[in-house]
Write a protein that holds these residues in place. Structure first.
Motif, PDB file in Angstrom:
ATOM      1  N   GLY A  47       0.811  -1.218   0.000  1.00 27.96           N
ATOM      2  CA  GLY A  47       0.000   0.000   0.000  1.00 27.96           C
ATOM      3  C   GLY A  47       0.839   1.260   0.000  1.00 27.96           C
ATOM      4  N   SER A  48       1.993   1.217   0.635  1.00 30.60           N
ATOM      5  CA  SER A  48       2.876   2.386   0.650  1.00 30.60           C
ATOM      6  C   SER A  48       3.417   2.709  -0.728  1.00 30.60           C
ATOM      7  N   ILE A  49       3.525   1.702  -1.567  1.00 36.81           N
ATOM      8  CA  ILE A  49       4.001   1.929  -2.932  1.00 36.81           C
ATOM      9  C   ILE A  49       2.843   2.250  -3.872  1.00 36.81           C
ATOM     10  N   VAL A  50       1.721   1.582  -3.687  1.00 38.25           N
ATOM     11  CA  VAL A  50       0.610   1.694  -4.631  1.00 38.25           C
ATOM     12  C   VAL A  50      -0.161   3.005  -4.486  1.00 38.25           C
ATOM     13  N   ILE A  51      -0.298   3.510  -3.285  1.00 38.54           N
ATOM     14  CA  ILE A  51      -1.079   4.742  -3.086  1.00 38.54           C
ATOM     15  C   ILE A  51      -0.539   5.912  -3.902  1.00 38.54           C
ATOM     16  N   PRO A  52       0.778   6.188  -3.902  1.00 41.85           N
ATOM     17  CA  PRO A  52       1.263   7.282  -4.760  1.00 41.85           C
ATOM     18  C   PRO A  52       1.038   7.028  -6.253  1.00 41.85           C
ATOM     19  N   ILE A  53       1.119   5.753  -6.679  1.00 38.96           N
ATOM     20  CA  ILE A  53       0.876   5.450  -8.093  1.00 38.96           C
ATOM     21  C   ILE A  53      -0.575   5.733  -8.461  1.00 38.96           C
ATOM     22  N   ILE A  54      -1.493   5.345  -7.595  1.00 39.51           N
ATOM     23  CA  ILE A  54      -2.916   5.592  -7.862  1.00 39.51           C
ATOM     24  C   ILE A  54      -3.208   7.088  -7.876  1.00 39.51           C
ATOM     25  N   LEU A  55      -2.640   7.810  -6.918  1.00 40.91           N
ATOM     26  CA  LEU A  55      -2.854   9.267  -6.886  1.00 40.91           C
ATOM     27  C   LEU A  55      -2.264   9.942  -8.113  1.00 40.91           C
ATOM     28  N   ARG A  56      -1.125   9.470  -8.602  1.00 40.52           N
ATOM     29  CA  ARG A  56      -0.527  10.040  -9.821  1.00 40.52           C
ATOM     30  C   ARG A  56      -1.390   9.714 -11.028  1.00 40.52           C
ATOM     31  N   HIS A  57      -1.902   8.491 -11.084  1.00 40.84           N
ATOM     32  CA  HIS A  57      -2.756   8.090 -12.200  1.00 40.84           C
ATOM     33  C   HIS A  57      -4.043   8.925 -12.253  1.00 40.84           C
ATOM     34  N   ALA A  58      -4.548   9.292 -11.093  1.00 41.85           N
ATOM     35  CA  ALA A  58      -5.765  10.106 -11.018  1.00 41.85           C
ATOM     36  C   ALA A  58      -5.456  11.600 -11.160  1.00 41.85           C
ATOM     37  N   HIS A  59      -4.191  11.959 -11.428  1.00 41.79           N
ATOM     38  CA  HIS A  59      -3.743  13.345 -11.580  1.00 41.79           C
ATOM     39  C   HIS A  59      -3.999  14.181 -10.326  1.00 41.79           C
ATOM     40  N   MET A  60      -3.926  13.543  -9.175  1.00 40.61           N
ATOM     41  CA  MET A  60      -4.084  14.277  -7.923  1.00 40.61           C
ATOM     42  C   MET A  60      -2.744  14.765  -7.400  1.00 40.61           C
ATOM     43  N   ILE A  61      -1.647  14.107  -7.805  1.00 43.60           N
ATOM     44  CA  ILE A  61      -0.305  14.560  -7.454  1.00 43.60           C
ATOM     45  C   ILE A  61       0.544  14.561  -8.716  1.00 43.60           C
ATOM     46  N   GLU A  62       1.634  15.282  -8.682  1.00 44.38           N
ATOM     47  CA  GLU A  62       2.540  15.354  -9.827  1.00 44.38           C
ATOM     48  C   GLU A  62       3.560  14.222  -9.755  1.00 44.38           C
ATOM     49  N   THR A  63       4.300  14.069 -10.835  1.00 44.82           N
ATOM     50  CA  THR A  63       5.307  13.020 -10.902  1.00 44.82           C
ATOM     51  C   THR A  63       6.403  13.225  -9.863  1.00 44.82           C
ATOM     52  N   GLY A  64       6.795  14.474  -9.632  1.00 48.40           N
ATOM     53  CA  GLY A  64       7.816  14.765  -8.631  1.00 48.40           C
ATOM     54  C   GLY A  64       7.398  14.337  -7.237  1.00 48.40           C
ATOM     55  N   ALA A  65       6.141  14.556  -6.907  1.00 47.24           N
ATOM     56  CA  ALA A  65       5.639  14.145  -5.590  1.00 47.24           C
ATOM     57  C   ALA A  65       5.643  12.626  -5.474  1.00 47.24           C
ATOM     58  N   MET A  66       5.325  11.942  -6.553  1.00 45.89           N
ATOM     59  CA  MET A  66       5.345  10.479  -6.529  1.00 45.89           C
ATOM     60  C   MET A  66       6.777   9.975  -6.328  1.00 45.89           C
ATOM     61  N   LEU A  67       7.733  10.609  -7.002  1.00 40.98           N
ATOM     62  CA  LEU A  67       9.131  10.208  -6.847  1.00 40.98           C
ATOM     63  C   LEU A  67       9.643  10.485  -5.440  1.00 40.98           C
ATOM     64  N   ILE A  68       9.193  11.566  -4.840  1.00 44.58           N
ATOM     65  CA  ILE A  68       9.566  11.856  -3.453  1.00 44.58           C
ATOM     66  C   ILE A  68       8.999  10.780  -2.523  1.00 44.58           C
ATOM     67  N   GLU A  69       7.784  10.334  -2.780  1.00 51.88           N
ATOM     68  CA  GLU A  69       7.190   9.262  -1.980  1.00 51.88           C
ATOM     69  C   GLU A  69       7.981   7.965  -2.121  1.00 51.88           C
ATOM     70  N   PHE A  70       8.411   7.653  -3.347  1.00 56.37           N
ATOM     71  CA  PHE A  70       9.215   6.445  -3.554  1.00 56.37           C
ATOM     72  C   PHE A  70      10.559   6.549  -2.849  1.00 56.37           C
ATOM     73  N   THR A  71      11.156   7.738  -2.867  1.00 55.32           N
ATOM     74  CA  THR A  71      12.421   7.951  -2.177  1.00 55.32           C
ATOM     75  C   THR A  71      12.250   7.778  -0.671  1.00 55.32           C
ATOM     76  N   SER A  72      11.171   8.313  -0.132  1.00 53.05           N
ATOM     77  CA  SER A  72      10.933   8.160   1.306  1.00 53.05           C
ATOM     78  C   SER A  72      10.665   6.701   1.666  1.00 53.05           C
ATOM     79  N   PHE A  73       9.986   5.959   0.779  1.00 52.64           N
ATOM     80  CA  PHE A  73       9.766   4.542   1.041  1.00 52.64           C
ATOM     81  C   PHE A  73      11.089   3.773   1.008  1.00 52.64           C
ATOM     82  N   PHE A  74      11.975   4.126   0.068  1.00 56.49           N
ATOM     83  CA  PHE A  74      13.282   3.480  -0.015  1.00 56.49           C
ATOM     84  C   PHE A  74      14.083   3.726   1.268  1.00 56.49           C
ATOM     85  N   ILE A  75      14.067   4.952   1.760  1.00 54.82           N
ATOM     86  CA  ILE A  75      14.768   5.269   3.009  1.00 54.82           C
ATOM     87  C   ILE A  75      14.153   4.509   4.176  1.00 54.82           C
TER      88      ILE A  75
END
Length: 92
Positions: A47-75
């Motif tokens: 869910g931590s990975i999928v939620i940003p992807i779904i929000l990006r797909h729905a155009h609720m967040i930008e690509t940069g915000a999704m990448l920041i979420e992935f970076t925070s998940f990696f950390i």
């Protein structure tokens, strides 16, 4: 906020069913509650990975915000792995 909620939910099965240790995640021993904890940990991590992807797909967040979420998940994942490694050693 959904991603922050998922980061809070990921370690909860470990705290409640694993006694605060991550060793039960890598063991083959099972049981009703241990299997449930493994499932909940996996579902929270996915869910931590999928939620940003779904929000990006729905155009609720930008690509940069999704990448920041992935970076925070990696950390966060690296922190969990370091904690697991440290808890396996007897010297700590």
């Amino acid at each position: 906020m959904l991603s922050a909620l998922m980061y809070v939910l990921v370690p909860m099965p470990c705290l409640f069913f694993g006694g605060g240790s991550t060793q039960f995640l890598t063991s083959w021993d099972g049981g009703g509650w241990i299997d449930a904890a493994k499932f909940m940990t996996g579902a929270s991590a996915v869910g931590s990975i999928v939620i940003p992807i779904i929000l990006r797909h729905a155009h609720m967040i930008e690509t940069g915000a999704m990448l920041i979420e992935f970076t925070s998940f990696f950390i966060f994942a690296c922190t969990i792995m370091c904690f697991h490694r440290a808890s396996l050693e007897e010297d700590w």
